[in-house]
Design a protein around this motif. Structure first.
Motif: not given
Length: 251
Positions: A188, A206, A209-210, A212, A228-233
């Motif tokens: 990242r 996980s 999620a780092y 883009d 712009h992901p996060d782990r849950d998405a």
């Protein structure tokens, strides 16, 4: 004026086998991988994600379609030119580290430049080594380092030649969660601070999620994209891509 993508594919197909045994691993993939971005490729087992990476990275030849790396069309390049392009334009990070066991960390990092007959940029070498926190380990061989340290050596090796793009194939696959986080933070940072372009195949939400941007593959096609992901998405999108289980039949 819009910048040329670091890599792009146009209507990429890859077919293995023939007749009834034919498998279409890639089925008309078109994508641009932009400079200074961190992109993940995800999908169920057999979705074509590793095949896509190998075709983009000039490690495999598509059945049809075009791949362009840093403005160079791969189709028609001679083997020698392909080897030069891979050495000068592309960095690689593999799940298995692929370090030379008899070489020190310093020698492993500098190996691509040595093979190319190029002298290292000392300032850049120091920047990369300090970014991955390896200065105390430069004289150690792989057997004297942890898995996380070995993968950070591999990351430094991929970046030391300042490639146009880095391809990372499951870079955290052999690492524990702490080492995985160290490697992902460095990747990242290399995008944010060094303007590197990275494309990573991963199954780990996980790690993804780092990034883009995530491209989701299924049956050889890009079927979804997440920015712009996060782990849950990521987990939710992956759940949608899994084949639904067949309900049990009433007896």
């Amino acid at each position: 004026m819009e910048q040329t993508p670091a890599a792009s594919a146009r209507d990429l197909t890859k077919v293995y086998g023939a007749d009834e045994a034919q498998v279409r691993a890639l089925d008309g993939v078109t994508v641009d991988l932009h400079r200074g971005e961190f992109t993940a490729i995800m999908g169920p087992s057999g979705s074509g994600k590793s095949t896509l990476m190998h075709c983009l990275a000039a490690l495999d030849t598509p059945s049809s379609g075009e791949v362009v790396i840093d403005g160079t069309l791969l189709a028609g390049l001679k083997d020698k030119d392909l080897t030069t392009l891979r050495r000068e334009k592309i960095g690689f990070v593999f799940q298995a580290f692929n370090l030379i066991p008899t070489l020190t960390a310093r020698e492993n990092i500098l190996l691509p430049l040595d093979l190319a007959g190029r002298k290292p940029d000392r300032g850049w070498f120091d920047t990369v080594v300090d970014a991955v926190g390896l200065r105390p380990r430069l004289g150690h061989r792989p057997s004297e380092m942890s898995g996380g340290q070995q993968q950070r050596v591999a990351c430094a090796r991929a970046l030391v030649s300042r490639p146009a793009i880095v391809f990372a194939d499951e870079p955290t696959g052999n690492l524990d969660s702490t080492s995985s986080a160290e490697v992902m933070r460095f990747l990242r940072r290399s995008v944010d601070e060094f303007d590197q372009t990275i494309v990573m195949v991963t199954h780990d939400p996980s790690a993804a999620a780092y990034t883009d941007r995530i491209l989701f593959l299924a049956d050889g096609r890009i079927v979804d994209e997440l920015r712009h992901p996060d782990r849950d998405a990521v987990l939710e999108r992956m759940r949608r891509l899994q084949p639904e289980a067949t309900p049990p039949q009433a007896g």
